[in-house]
Write an enzyme that holds these catalytic residues in place. Structure first.
Site, PDB file in Angstrom:
ATOM      1  CG  ASP A   1      -1.585   0.928   1.421  1.00 51.01           C
ATOM      2  OD1 ASP A   1      -2.893   0.920   0.154  1.00 51.01           O
ATOM      3  OD2 ASP A   1      -1.492   2.806   2.134  1.00 51.01           O
TER       4      ASP A   1
ATOM      5  CB  SER B   1       0.125   4.673   4.025  1.00 49.59           C
ATOM      6  OG  SER B   1      -0.213   3.103   4.350  1.00 49.59           O
ATOM      7  CE  LYS B   2       0.157  -2.245   5.536  1.00 50.99           C
ATOM      8  NZ  LYS B   2      -0.709  -0.871   4.889  1.00 50.99           N
ATOM      9  CB  VAL B   3       8.662   0.662   4.926  1.00 51.75           C
ATOM     10  CG1 VAL B   3       8.131   0.795   6.669  1.00 51.75           C
ATOM     11  CG2 VAL B   3       8.512  -0.684   4.833  1.00 51.75           C
ATOM     12  CB  VAL B   4       8.747  -1.329   0.128  1.00 48.48           C
ATOM     13  CG1 VAL B   4       8.378  -1.765  -1.305  1.00 48.48           C
ATOM     14  CG2 VAL B   4       9.857  -1.775   0.821  1.00 48.48           C
TER      15      VAL B   4
END
Length: 368
Positions: free
Chosen positions: A183, A185-188
């Site tokens: 997603d 918003s995730k770190v990747v």
């Protein structure tokens, strides 16, 4: 000073030229769906996350749903899961017709309390969903031992944990099957939503591969079972391949910012930072504090230009549509307390040290 919570615009400004070049290169090759980029991303994830097989899907939620479907979990089955997580940790259980069984968290780490896990197992229990919350991992050895002892499927919800580790295991490599989220918003984070199913079991891999594309057999082209349209676009996959190559550097930056937060707040008795386990790597997908007068602090920070979030404002079994279709093992007092106290502060590589100092100065000012 205005400080956004996610900082996605700052990241895009820095990465814009590279991202646009990747998109153009991919589309120029007439890659749209099921292209080389998707296959390359799957190969990259299987290497980095130490799995034999990886299946790219449209979201982390789909990754969990396809994991449950691949394992044959459905009506009449019970699935044990933490009472404290995002809604997507439980909605796939309901979608397949199974019953979520909620257990409380460890109040120090917010992870599933493994001391309560065994007592929650019944004859109907078929699986455990282990949520790696905020970027920190549950003890894999203890978790896998319990699953093996009771012959249960172990599903890892690693949506928030790309790049995290515990013991000798990386997030995404634990249990029978794992779900990862890409997603935004995730770190990747991808261009849109995205996810990955990971497993070492060839049979689970072939079933999940069929399910993501309408139940189609990739060899014969025949439709073998009821499936979904959960495919990842080629441009999303291509961008994610590049972002994975940047993940370690960006994780180290988040770790440094988290350490600065903790150093600045350590002497403040009204604030408690998350306990970090000794034998792990925390990717700091979220930097979460427990705060006295949490809601008042959140409003105060908003007035000073600092955006914060609450992860999560309500225990999962307290949602009405979930409550009527689930059961709670024992009490969930730690989950209930955490939902009233946790506050997530901005943390992303583009955040500057002086911005962290400004945030902590405002927190200190609030408690004077």
């Amino acid at each position: 000073m205005i400080i956004d919570f996610f900082g996605l615009n700052k990241a895009y400004v820095e990465q814009k030229n590279k991202i646009l070049y990747i998109i153009d290169s991919t589309l120029t090759k007439e890659e749209f769906l099921r292209g080389q980029s998707v296959q390359q991303l799957e190969k990259e994830c299987s290497i980095v996350l130490e799995r034999k097989y990886a299946i790219a899907v449209n979201s982390g939620t789909d990754a969990l749903l396809l994991s449950l479907r691949s394992l044959g979990i459905g009506k009449g089955d019970e699935v044990i899961v933490s009472a404290f997580s995002f809604i997507a940790s439980v909605s796939p259980i309901l979608m397949v017709g199974a019953t979520p069984v909620f257990i409380d968290i460890d109040p120090e780490t917010y992870l599933m309390d493994l001391e309560k896990l065994e007592s929650a197992i019944t004859a109907k229990t078929k699986a455990i969903i282990a949520v790696q919350l905020y970027g920190q991992c549950i003890d894999p050895a203890q978790l896998e031992s319990i699953a093996e002892k009771y012959n249960l499927w172990l599903i890892e919800d690693a949506a928030q944990a790309f790049g995290s580790e515990r013991g000798n295991k990386v997030a995404g490599s634990i249990g029978n099957i794992s779900a990862v989220s890409f997603d935004v918003s995730k770190v990747v984070g991808g261009l849109t939503t995205g996810g990955m199913v990971l497993t070492d079991d060839y049979e689970l891999y072939t079933v999940a591969t069929k399910l993501r594309s309408h139940g189609r057999d990739s060899t014969t082209g025949d439709f073998r079972k009821l499936g979904y349209n959960s495919q990842m676009s080629s441009i999303n996959a291509a961008v994610l391949i590049w972002k994975i190559s940047q993940e370690e550097k960006r994780r180290e930056r988040r770790i440094g910012l988290a350490q600065r937060y903790m150093k600045n707040l350590v002497h403040l008795p009204e604030i408690k930072c998350t306990t970090i386990v000794d034998n792990g790597v925390h990717n700091f997908h979220k930097f979460v504090i427990r705060a006295n007068h949490r809601d008042d602090l959140k409003e105060f920070l908003k007035k000073t230009g600092i955006e914060t979030k609450i992860h999560y404002i309500k225990p999962l079994p307290h949602y009405e549509f979930i409550k009527e279709k689930s059961r709670i093992y024992s009490d969930i007092v730690h989950t209930e307390k955490a939902s009233k106290e946790v506050l997530s502060l901005p943390i992303y590589p583009e955040l500057q040290e002086e911005e962290v100092d400004y945030i902590t100065d405002q927190i200190i000012e609030f408690y004077k």
